[in-house]
Motif scaffolding. Sequence first.
Motif, PDB file in Angstrom:
ATOM      1  N   CYS A 151      -0.640  -5.131   0.762  1.00  0.00           N
ATOM      2  CA  CYS A 151      -1.307  -5.645   1.878  1.00  0.00           C
ATOM      3  C   CYS A 151      -1.314  -6.995   2.130  1.00  0.00           C
ATOM      4  O   CYS A 151      -1.222  -7.438   3.082  1.00  0.00           O
ATOM      5  CB  CYS A 151      -2.726  -4.683   1.903  1.00  0.00           C
ATOM      6  N   ARG A 185      -7.395  -4.675   7.601  1.00  0.00           N
ATOM      7  CA  ARG A 185      -7.394  -3.222   7.769  1.00  0.00           C
ATOM      8  C   ARG A 185      -6.054  -2.779   8.586  1.00  0.00           C
ATOM      9  O   ARG A 185      -5.620  -1.620   8.198  1.00  0.00           O
ATOM     10  CB  ARG A 185      -8.716  -2.814   8.523  1.00  0.00           C
ATOM     11  N   ASP A 186      -5.712  -3.552   9.410  1.00  0.00           N
ATOM     12  CA  ASP A 186      -4.344  -3.039  10.238  1.00  0.00           C
ATOM     13  C   ASP A 186      -3.337  -3.154   9.271  1.00  0.00           C
ATOM     14  O   ASP A 186      -2.439  -2.000   9.202  1.00  0.00           O
ATOM     15  CB  ASP A 186      -4.082  -4.113  11.092  1.00  0.00           C
ATOM     16  N   CYS A 187      -3.164  -4.004   8.030  1.00  0.00           N
ATOM     17  CA  CYS A 187      -2.231  -3.982   7.088  1.00  0.00           C
ATOM     18  C   CYS A 187      -2.273  -2.878   6.146  1.00  0.00           C
ATOM     19  O   CYS A 187      -1.170  -2.227   5.831  1.00  0.00           O
ATOM     20  CB  CYS A 187      -2.127  -5.318   6.356  1.00  0.00           C
ATOM     21  N   ARG A 188      -3.326  -2.499   5.820  1.00  0.00           N
ATOM     22  CA  ARG A 188      -3.631  -1.311   5.072  1.00  0.00           C
ATOM     23  C   ARG A 188      -3.212  -0.217   5.907  1.00  0.00           C
ATOM     24  O   ARG A 188      -2.564   1.042   5.298  1.00  0.00           O
ATOM     25  CB  ARG A 188      -5.136  -1.202   4.616  1.00  0.00           C
ATOM     26  N   THR A 189      -3.454  -0.001   7.054  1.00  0.00           N
ATOM     27  CA  THR A 189      -3.270   1.249   7.889  1.00  0.00           C
ATOM     28  C   THR A 189      -1.490   1.190   8.055  1.00  0.00           C
ATOM     29  O   THR A 189      -1.193   2.420   8.009  1.00  0.00           O
ATOM     30  CB  THR A 189      -3.968   1.017   9.408  1.00  0.00           C
ATOM     31  N   MET A 190      -1.045   0.328   8.329  1.00  0.00           N
ATOM     32  CA  MET A 190       0.406   0.151   8.338  1.00  0.00           C
ATOM     33  C   MET A 190       1.109   0.629   7.053  1.00  0.00           C
ATOM     34  O   MET A 190       2.140   1.421   7.020  1.00  0.00           O
ATOM     35  CB  MET A 190       1.156  -1.348   8.623  1.00  0.00           C
ATOM     36  N   HIS A 248      -0.388   2.431   4.804  1.00  0.00           N
ATOM     37  CA  HIS A 248      -0.544   3.716   4.278  1.00  0.00           C
ATOM     38  C   HIS A 248       0.333   4.928   5.281  1.00  0.00           C
ATOM     39  O   HIS A 248       0.560   5.847   4.654  1.00  0.00           O
ATOM     40  CB  HIS A 248      -1.971   3.975   4.725  1.00  0.00           C
ATOM     41  N   VAL A 249       0.668   4.554   6.346  1.00  0.00           N
ATOM     42  CA  VAL A 249       1.399   5.463   6.926  1.00  0.00           C
ATOM     43  C   VAL A 249       2.707   5.594   6.425  1.00  0.00           C
ATOM     44  O   VAL A 249       3.378   6.699   6.361  1.00  0.00           O
ATOM     45  CB  VAL A 249       1.790   4.864   8.375  1.00  0.00           C
TER      46      VAL A 249
END
Length: 162
Positions: free
Chosen positions: A111, A130-135, A137-138
């Motif tokens: 991340c 948080r945006d990077c973690r979401t990217m 995670h997907v």
Amino acid sequence: MSPLSSNDLERIFEKLDKNGDGQVSLEELNWLLERIGVQFSLQELESLVGKPCLDFDEFLVFYKSISTPHSNDGTDGHGDGSAGDLHEDDDSDLVKAFNVFDMNGDGYISCQELESVLRRLGVMEENSSRDCRTMIHVYDTNLDGLLDFQEFKHMMLHSTSS
């Protein structure tokens, strides 16, 4: 979910266009490429781009040409599922892109690494981990919180087709 939306690309273009003339010169483009760890001579870049400056539409075409896998029309005649040099070239480009993000060279994109590169591109704001973690995670199929090359490849191929 594309890592670089058209709004992101517009912000990058505006940041690159340091003199505000609506054109990104090879020097301005090379400045960005150097910041993300891609080294070209101005002569190499000019032969790749084909002109001394790019307007926004040309910049989008350039971005798509370096980020979109080349389409295969199915006429390669292999019949065994291999696509020969076409996919080797695509993988070579993806390996280069992966290495830009894998800043510590451990074979994984964290991340922090993703956020650092996107921030240097001017795409990511402060406190956006948080945006990077979401990217991540997907596309993180083994749920280790990191992207290996295959997960990164899936993300890049998926994002350019959506």
